[in-house]
Scaffold this motif. Sequence first.
Motif, PDB file in Angstrom:
ATOM      1  N   ASP A  99      28.821  -3.156  47.080  1.00 26.86           N
ATOM      2  CA  ASP A  99      28.936  -3.089  48.538  1.00 26.86           C
ATOM      3  C   ASP A  99      27.596  -2.993  49.256  1.00 26.86           C
ATOM      4  OD1 ASP A  99      31.626  -3.252  48.205  1.00 26.86           O
ATOM      5  OD2 ASP A  99      32.105  -1.236  48.907  1.00 26.86           O
ATOM      6  N   TRP A 100      26.520  -2.625  48.542  1.00 22.43           N
ATOM      7  CA  TRP A 100      25.223  -2.554  49.228  1.00 22.43           C
ATOM      8  C   TRP A 100      24.652  -3.953  49.482  1.00 22.43           C
ATOM      9  CZ3 TRP A 100      21.377  -5.072  46.729  1.00 22.43           C
ATOM     10  CH2 TRP A 100      21.429  -5.165  45.328  1.00 22.43           C
ATOM     11  N   PHE A 101      25.166  -4.956  48.785  1.00 21.68           N
ATOM     12  CA  PHE A 101      24.618  -6.303  48.905  1.00 21.68           C
ATOM     13  C   PHE A 101      25.067  -6.927  50.222  1.00 21.68           C
ATOM     14  CE2 PHE A 101      23.735 -10.696  48.078  1.00 21.68           C
ATOM     15  CZ  PHE A 101      22.715 -10.703  47.137  1.00 21.68           C
ATOM     16  N   ARG A 102      24.110  -7.380  51.025  1.00 25.04           N
ATOM     17  CA  ARG A 102      24.412  -7.938  52.338  1.00 25.04           C
ATOM     18  C   ARG A 102      24.378  -9.458  52.309  1.00 25.04           C
ATOM     19  NH1 ARG A 102      23.589  -4.419  56.797  1.00 25.04           N
ATOM     20  NH2 ARG A 102      24.393  -6.188  58.005  1.00 25.04           N
ATOM     21  N   PHE A 103      25.165 -10.071  53.195  1.00 29.71           N
ATOM     22  CA  PHE A 103      25.215 -11.517  53.338  1.00 29.71           C
ATOM     23  C   PHE A 103      24.898 -11.882  54.789  1.00 29.71           C
ATOM     24  CE2 PHE A 103      28.005 -10.152  49.988  1.00 29.71           C
ATOM     25  CZ  PHE A 103      27.712 -11.012  48.941  1.00 29.71           C
ATOM     26  N   HIS A 104      24.729 -13.161  55.049  1.00 25.03           N
ATOM     27  CA  HIS A 104      24.458 -13.591  56.419  1.00 25.03           C
ATOM     28  C   HIS A 104      25.609 -13.160  57.319  1.00 25.03           C
ATOM     29  CE1 HIS A 104      23.539 -16.284  59.815  1.00 25.03           C
ATOM     30  NE2 HIS A 104      22.311 -16.309  59.334  1.00 25.03           N
ATOM     31  N   VAL A 105      25.279 -12.839  58.578  1.00 23.59           N
ATOM     32  CA  VAL A 105      26.284 -12.261  59.477  1.00 23.59           C
ATOM     33  C   VAL A 105      27.385 -13.249  59.852  1.00 23.59           C
ATOM     34  CG1 VAL A 105      24.673 -10.581  60.432  1.00 23.59           C
ATOM     35  CG2 VAL A 105      24.924 -12.813  61.544  1.00 23.59           C
TER      36      VAL A 105
END
Length: 355
Positions: free
Chosen positions: A257-263
């Motif tokens: 869940d810490w991994f972010r993707f483009h908004v």
Amino acid sequence: MIGQRMLDDPRNHLVREFVRLVVELEAKAFVFENVKGLTLGKHRQFLDNLITTFEDAGYNVRLPWKVLNAKDYGVPQHRERLFLLGTRKGVDAPFYPSPICQQENGCQQSKTRTSSPVCYDAISDIPDAELFPELLESDSVDIPEWGTRSNYAKVCRCESLESWFFGYRREWDRSLLTSSMRTDHSQLSRKRFASTATGQVEPISRFFKLDPEGICNTLRAGTDSARGAFTSPRPIHFAYPRCITVREMARLHGYPDWFRFHVTKWHGARQVGNSVPPPLGREIAFQVIKSLGRSPSERPQKKLNLGPSSLLSMDMSEAAHFWKVSVPIGRRDKKSGQMKRKQSTIEMVSALGKL
């Protein structure tokens, strides 16, 4: 030097670049991943040429190549991909990882754990994005309490040291639900989604509705800019009359869940759909380091901060300017988009006529 057969084949520039980098960097090992279709029909010759090119360049390739399914490696998703593993000559090439899960009586069972994850395990703890109006404009919202979670979800939440495996731990806000921008479905779409049985395909949109006790269909990247830049056909949530969010896609792919993707939903979904599920990647990595005579023994003690979140909202032009590179994706083919919208309208009118 890269084999001439490979250079003369115009079908896959990125594959040729991959081979060039492996050879010029004199990499000790490589992992090549591509769609299953590369093993079929006319594309098979391209694959054979690729293997010959690696061998001519001084690499041992583990043959026969394998098509691996992510569902066999602790991922709640049916996803078949071609893998090709190799090492420089003088080192035995890695073996392909053996499945750690198997199916029995329609329910996945694990050889090493009590059970492998299903859709319910993966996303049932994630709060419903439609409860938060701010997710119509933003991809994140602060939610202090998330409730009970499955063992699979606890790993995604990195709730123990073991959940990080041998990767660097990250400093991140556990209360922040990210990559969850909502889709504002019409009431007609919601009605169709609600009436579709789990595990079945909704007949108009052709979206698959997740079965809480089953696994997800293959998550895809969507179309590129030359074909209208459409978002991938995200599945329908088993509990809510809507398509799943990018974060829910990420859970079904095995991302923490810490991994972010483009908004944006388009870019975020493409990032997930184009990637190797992390649990499968981890199993392959273990085989690679084993072939190199390495064995992980200590987890890193250092914690890393996440990068600036402002990077996640850049468009292609802004990102290209920031990184000082040319824009990698061309302008959207609006004609292609108009044709698809026209077809969608025809289908909608047809559906209304049958009501």
